[in-house]
Design an enzyme around this catalytic site. Structure first.
Site, short mmCIF file in Angstrom:
data_model
loop_
_atom_site.label_atom_id
_atom_site.label_comp_id
_atom_site.label_asym_id
_atom_site.label_seq_id
_atom_site.Cartn_x
_atom_site.Cartn_y
_atom_site.Cartn_z
N HIS A 114 0.80 -1.22 0.00
CA HIS A 114 0.00 0.00 0.00
C HIS A 114 0.84 1.28 0.00
CE1 HIS A 114 -3.68 -2.41 1.66
NE2 HIS A 114 -3.51 -2.55 0.38
N CYS A 145 7.51 20.81 -11.03
CA CYS A 145 6.46 21.41 -11.89
C CYS A 145 5.47 22.27 -11.10
CB CYS A 145 5.72 20.32 -12.66
SG CYS A 145 4.51 19.43 -11.66
P1 NAD Z 1 -7.23 -2.84 10.49
O1 NAD Z 1 -7.15 -1.55 11.24
O2 NAD Z 1 -8.37 -3.10 9.63
O3 NAD Z 1 -7.14 -4.06 11.53
C1 NAD Z 1 -6.17 -4.12 12.53
C2 NAD Z 1 -6.15 -5.55 13.06
O4 NAD Z 1 -5.12 -5.64 14.03
C3 NAD Z 1 -7.45 -5.99 13.75
O5 NAD Z 1 -7.81 -7.27 13.30
C4 NAD Z 1 -7.08 -6.01 15.24
O6 NAD Z 1 -7.79 -6.99 15.96
C5 NAD Z 1 -5.60 -6.35 15.16
N1 NAD Z 1 -4.79 -5.90 16.29
C6 NAD Z 1 -4.90 -4.74 17.00
N2 NAD Z 1 -3.93 -4.66 17.92
C7 NAD Z 1 -3.19 -5.79 17.80
C8 NAD Z 1 -2.03 -6.28 18.48
N3 NAD Z 1 -1.45 -5.59 19.47
N4 NAD Z 1 -1.52 -7.48 18.10
C9 NAD Z 1 -2.12 -8.20 17.12
N5 NAD Z 1 -3.20 -7.79 16.44
C10 NAD Z 1 -3.73 -6.59 16.77
O7 NAD Z 1 -5.86 -2.92 9.69
P2 NAD Z 1 -5.53 -3.65 8.33
O8 NAD Z 1 -6.08 -5.02 8.30
O9 NAD Z 1 -4.06 -3.46 8.15
O10 NAD Z 1 -6.33 -2.82 7.20
C11 NAD Z 1 -6.47 -1.41 7.18
C12 NAD Z 1 -5.74 -0.67 6.06
O11 NAD Z 1 -5.21 0.56 6.57
C13 NAD Z 1 -4.52 -1.38 5.57
O12 NAD Z 1 -4.19 -0.98 4.31
C14 NAD Z 1 -3.51 -0.88 6.57
O13 NAD Z 1 -2.20 -1.14 6.29
C15 NAD Z 1 -3.80 0.60 6.62
N6 NAD Z 1 -3.27 1.17 7.90
C16 NAD Z 1 -1.91 1.18 8.09
C17 NAD Z 1 -1.39 1.64 9.28
C18 NAD Z 1 0.12 1.59 9.45
O14 NAD Z 1 0.85 1.69 8.48
N7 NAD Z 1 0.60 1.43 10.68
C19 NAD Z 1 -2.24 2.11 10.28
C20 NAD Z 1 -3.64 2.11 10.05
C21 NAD Z 1 -4.14 1.60 8.84
#
Ligand code: NAD
Length: 244
Positions: A114, A145
């Site tokens: 992403h 630009c």
């Molecule tokens: P999501 O926010 O949809 O889900 C997060 C998941 O992590 C949940 O299933 C939750 O239960 C789990 N979780 C929370 N704390 C945890 C822990 N301490 N240990 C293990 N699991 C834990 O995130 P997603 O599935 O990555 O999808 C959302 C989209 O947004 C993706 O593209 C994501 O990469 C992006 N995003 C990225 C960031 C980042 O780069 N840090 C932050 C927020 C969202």
């Protein structure tokens, strides 16, 4: 066999991560509390339409996200994954995250599906710029630009970068174990990666604080925080490698 046995015996293990791996670094997941930004839904900000409508608002959100990550550190979960790579067990990390924390923890082969918070791209001429720190002015402008710069991330409704996607699919096809960490598994096409691995015969191990959309297809589900569970698993793998 427990999870450490499966990993220690694997020939080509990949790790598939989502926002949950960075939660213990203080980086909010999309579903977690976002303080100031809680009244906005990510789906309303992380879109090309939102950027066209109000680039300054979108950039203020990204600047905030950059600042959160800039002030954060990789946590023991990121470190354990990097250690498993150094041991030769993990071959690559395929991440949905845009925060760069895997690389800062020492992971070498990281496929970013992403994009990255640490790059901008000109919406007009396509020039790409690397960032060392959060942007100053919002919205930033292209030095070549004068066009509007956008974060070089994949927004809802946009295609994934072809190179990263092809690399991830190839890694999934040849993997025999996929460790799925901290993802809700609802964002597609990224969430196909563990399915592709499983179809090719890989064992799926999931770590999450609660069941996700991927749990039904997982062979092992370890309920817990990534920063606590992963170091324990890495220790178990090291022990098994020593006694071989
Ligand atoms: P999501 O926010 O949809 O889900 C997060 C998941 O992590 C949940 O299933 C939750 O239960 C789990 N979780 C929370 N704390 C945890 C822990 N301490 N240990 C293990 N699991 C834990 O995130 P997603 O599935 O990555 O999808 C959302 C989209 O947004 C993706 O593209 C994501 O990469 C992006 N995003 C990225 C960031 C980042 O780069 N840090 C932050 C927020 C969202």
């Amino acid at each position: 066999m427990d999870v450490a046995d499966v990993l220690a015996a694997s020939k080509h293990c990949i790790v598939f991560t989502g926002a949950g791996i960075s939660a213990e670094s203080g980086v909010p997941t999309f579903r977690g509390p976002g303080g100031l930004w809680e009244r906005y839904r990510p789906e309303e900000l992380a879109t090309p339409e939102a950027f066209a409508r109000d680039p300054e608002l979108v950039w203020r959100w990204y600047k905030w996200r950059q600042e959160v990550v800039y002030n954060a550190r990789p946590n023991p979960g990121h470190m354990a994954i990097a250690e498993l790579e150094a041991l030769g067990v993990v071959k690559a990390v395929v991440t949905q995250n845009v925060d760069g924390l895997h690389q800062r923890a020492g992971s070498r082969r990281v496929v970013e599906l992403h994009g990255s918070l640490w790059r901008t791209r000109c919406a007009k001429c396509g020039a790409v710029y690397k960032l060392e720190r959060p942007v100053d002015e919002v919205p930033p402008r292209c030095g070549k630009c004068g066009g509007l710069l956008r974060p070089d991330v994949v927004w809802f409704g946009e295609p994934l970068p072809r190179g990263a996607w092809n690399e991830a699919v190839e890694l999934a096809r040849i993997s025999d174990v996929v460790l799925v960490v901290g993802t809700s598994g609802v964002v597609y096409p990224a969430a196909y990666i563990p399915h592709i691995a499983k179809e090719g015969g890989a064992v799926v191990i999931e770590i999450n604080v609660e069941p996700s959309a991927l749990t039904p297809m997982a062979d092992y589900f370890v309920r817990g925080r990534a920063g606590e569970v992963l170091p324990q698993i890495a220790e178990g793998v090291k022990k098994r490698l020593r006694t071989r």
